[in-house]
Design an enzyme around this catalytic site. Structure first.
Site, PDB file in Angstrom:
ATOM      1  N   GLY A 280       0.875  -1.152   0.053  1.00 36.86           N
ATOM      2  CA  GLY A 280       0.027  -0.121  -0.296  1.00 36.86           C
ATOM      3  C   GLY A 280       0.943   1.358   0.232  1.00 36.86           C
TER       4      GLY A 280
ATOM      5  N   GLN B  57       2.773  10.028   1.380  1.00 36.36           N
ATOM      6  CA  GLN B  57       3.893   9.467   1.586  1.00 36.36           C
ATOM      7  C   GLN B  57       5.041   9.730   0.044  1.00 36.36           C
ATOM      8  OE1 GLN B  57       2.385   5.332   2.211  1.00 36.36           O
ATOM      9  NE2 GLN B  57       4.402   5.250   3.231  1.00 36.36           N
TER      10      GLN B  57
ATOM     11  N   CYS C 148       6.130   0.001   7.021  1.00 28.72           N
ATOM     12  CA  CYS C 148       5.636   1.027   6.289  1.00 28.72           C
ATOM     13  C   CYS C 148       6.587   1.528   5.248  1.00 28.72           C
ATOM     14  CB  CYS C 148       5.397   2.194   7.093  1.00 28.72           C
ATOM     15  SG  CYS C 148       4.853   3.926   6.395  1.00 28.72           S
ATOM     16  N   LEU C 149       6.372   1.935   4.066  1.00 30.70           N
ATOM     17  CA  LEU C 149       7.560   2.309   3.219  1.00 30.70           C
ATOM     18  C   LEU C 149       8.174   3.499   3.723  1.00 30.70           C
ATOM     19  CD1 LEU C 149       5.774   1.295  -0.097  1.00 30.70           C
ATOM     20  CD2 LEU C 149       7.819   0.129   0.879  1.00 30.70           C
TER      21      LEU C 149
ATOM     22  N   HIS D  94      -4.218   1.120   7.554  1.00 31.22           N
ATOM     23  CA  HIS D  94      -2.856   1.798   7.612  1.00 31.22           C
ATOM     24  C   HIS D  94      -2.952   2.954   6.612  1.00 31.22           C
ATOM     25  CE1 HIS D  94       1.445   1.225   7.353  1.00 31.22           C
ATOM     26  NE2 HIS D  94       1.273   2.048   6.518  1.00 31.22           N
ATOM     27  N   GLU D  95      -3.483   2.666   5.375  1.00 30.34           N
ATOM     28  CA  GLU D  95      -3.594   3.793   4.458  1.00 30.34           C
ATOM     29  C   GLU D  95      -4.132   4.937   4.755  1.00 30.34           C
ATOM     30  OE1 GLU D  95      -0.889   3.539   2.624  1.00 30.34           O
ATOM     31  OE2 GLU D  95      -0.624   1.381   2.962  1.00 30.34           O
TER      32      GLU D  95
ATOM     33  N   HIS E  16      -2.724   7.226   7.090  1.00 32.44           N
ATOM     34  CA  HIS E  16      -1.774   8.218   6.554  1.00 32.44           C
ATOM     35  C   HIS E  16      -2.404   9.584   5.946  1.00 32.44           C
ATOM     36  CE1 HIS E  16       2.219   6.318   6.174  1.00 32.44           C
ATOM     37  NE2 HIS E  16       1.653   5.076   5.566  1.00 32.44           N
TER      38      HIS E  16
END
Ligand code: NI
Length: 166
Positions: free
Chosen positions: A46, A51, A93-94, A135-136, A139
């Site tokens: 994701g 991000q 997480c990226l 999670h997304e 963000h």
């Protein structure tokens, strides 16, 4: 398509509340394509627009982890309309590469959003997909999983190196 630079935890852009999308312009279509390319390149499941430094309510998800059978989900202005159950597990997480920590999320969620044509969509997510959706969407409100971690954030060790990051 182009890879975008992923913002790393500590960058203030990751703490902002993103703005709703009113219209999918060519620029936004390009952003969405770039987000998929950036997510797949980073082996993520994701990625949210902040991000890559864009404060718009857009996220992309693909939990299929199969290159030959991708299941991309584009979310514009998503909101969680139902949460049920509970799951506790490692999350990454990226924007915090190489790290992971235990987070409790709902086991089942229903999300309403718009797709890239601004058509309303409804996504039901279980298990990993429910986790990725939560999670997304976090963000988009300037929140990261580290705020919810139970215990330590640890390095992803060698055995887990192909763990998913969101
Ligand atoms: Ni993330």
């Amino acid at each position: 398509m182009a890879l975008r630079t992923i913002r790393i935890a500590g960058d203030p852009v990751l703490t902002k509340v993103c703005r709703e999308v009113k219209e999918v312009t060519p620029r936004i279509r390009e952003l969405i394509q770039d987000m998929y390319e950036t997510m797949y390149h980073g082996n993520g499941v994701g990625l949210a627009a902040p991000q890559v430094g864009i404060l718009k309510r857009i996220a992309v998800i693909d939990v299929s982890m199969e290159e030959d059978n991708p299941q991309p989900i584009t979310l514009i202005n998503p909101r969680v309309v139902l949460m049920e159950g509970e799951q506790t597990g490692d999350e990454g997480c990226l924007s915090l590469p190489g790290k992971s920590g235990k987070v409790t999320r709902p086991m089942h969620v229903v999300v309403e959003a718009f797709d890239e044509n601004m058509e309303p969509i409804r996504i039901e997510g279980e298990a990993l997909l429910a986790r990725a959706l939560c999670h997304e969407i976090d963000h988009l409100d300037g929140h990261m999983y580290m705020e919810k971690v139970e215990g330590e954030i640890h390095d992803v060790n060698y055995d887990e190196e192909d763990e998913d990051e969101e």
